[in-house]
Design an enzyme around this catalytic site. Structure first.
Site, mmCIF file in Angstrom:
data_model
loop_
_atom_site.group_PDB
_atom_site.id
_atom_site.type_symbol
_atom_site.label_atom_id
_atom_site.label_comp_id
_atom_site.label_asym_id
_atom_site.label_seq_id
_atom_site.Cartn_x
_atom_site.Cartn_y
_atom_site.Cartn_z
ATOM 1 N N ASP A 73 1.506 4.880 -16.677
ATOM 2 C CA ASP A 73 2.511 5.072 -15.641
ATOM 3 C C ASP A 73 2.369 6.473 -15.061
ATOM 4 O O ASP A 73 2.144 7.435 -15.805
ATOM 5 C CB ASP A 73 3.923 4.886 -16.199
ATOM 6 C CG ASP A 73 4.951 4.857 -15.081
ATOM 7 O OD1 ASP A 73 5.072 3.803 -14.435
ATOM 8 O OD2 ASP A 73 5.607 5.885 -14.841
ATOM 9 N N THR A 74 2.473 6.573 -13.748
ATOM 10 C CA THR A 74 2.339 7.859 -13.066
ATOM 11 C C THR A 74 3.576 8.131 -12.222
ATOM 12 O O THR A 74 4.030 7.256 -11.481
ATOM 13 C CB THR A 74 1.089 7.864 -12.164
ATOM 14 O OG1 THR A 74 -0.071 7.633 -12.963
ATOM 15 C CG2 THR A 74 0.939 9.208 -11.449
#
Length: 201
Positions: A73-74
């Site tokens: 996840d960014t």
């Protein structure tokens, strides 16, 4: 079997630089931050929950008995605010105005989960990105390109958004969506050695 818990073409391409074979099974979870949740805790929780959601989904498939899930996840973070994907042009403009002419952080968490062994490892990579000033005309032109719509922070460093980036300190691949060094280290802990695969080519 290695499973990438993402439909992102960027993550698929980056993981392909480390391993030859993997399947894709996108995670479908609620990505709403908790009230008062800080950015670091949020991206770690998202990567963790994506990995577990896909593992749970695959565990119900009796033909798949042994697998390792890789989830990532960014988030783009400025002033402690998590910038997700813009819902519309107005939200995109607000995000890019916030980032214009200043520094922000990009946090990317990677989680590997071996469902059979119930073994989990997670790492979080923080990179600093510096933007030049961006005009409203450029923001409008950028939106019309179609690139910002599905990007955290409303920009893609590997695409047209690169023209806004003055400097990057940290992991460039993490800003794109998957930190190659840290991911290769995690894979090795699970017996997947990317360098060994490369040496047999």
């Amino acid at each position: 079997m290695l499973i990438l818990a993402s439909a992102s073409p960027r993550r698929k391409e980056l993981l392909g630089q480390l391993v030859r074979e993997f399947d894709i099974c996108p995670a479908d979870i609620d990505e709403t931050p908790y009230q008062g949740e800080d950015a670091s805790a949020y991206v770690k929780r998202m990567a963790h929950e994506k990995a577990l959601a896909v593992a749970d989904k695959l565990s119900q498939d009796k033909t798949t008995s042994s697998f390792i899930v890789l989830a990532s996840d960014t988030s783009v973070v400025v002033d402690g605010i998590i910038l997700g994907k813009p819902a519309d042009f107005e939200e995109s403009k607000a995000m890019l105005r916030l980032l214009s002419g200043r520094d922000h952080q990009v946090m990317t968490s990677v989680c590997l989960y071996d469902a059979k062994r119930e073994h989990l490892q997670l790492t979080n990579v923080v990179s600093d990105v510096s933007f030049r000033a961006i005009s409203d005309v450029e923001i409008a032109q950028y939106w019309r390109s179609g690139e910002p719509q599905d990007k955290a922070g409303s920009y893609a460093i590997q695409g047209l958004g690169a023209v806004f980036v003055r400097a990057v300190s940290g992991s460039y691949s993490a800003v794109v969506g998957l930190p190659l060094y840290e991911t290769s280290q995690l894979l090795a802990l699970f017996g997947i050695h990317s360098l060994e695969e490369m040496s047999h080519e």
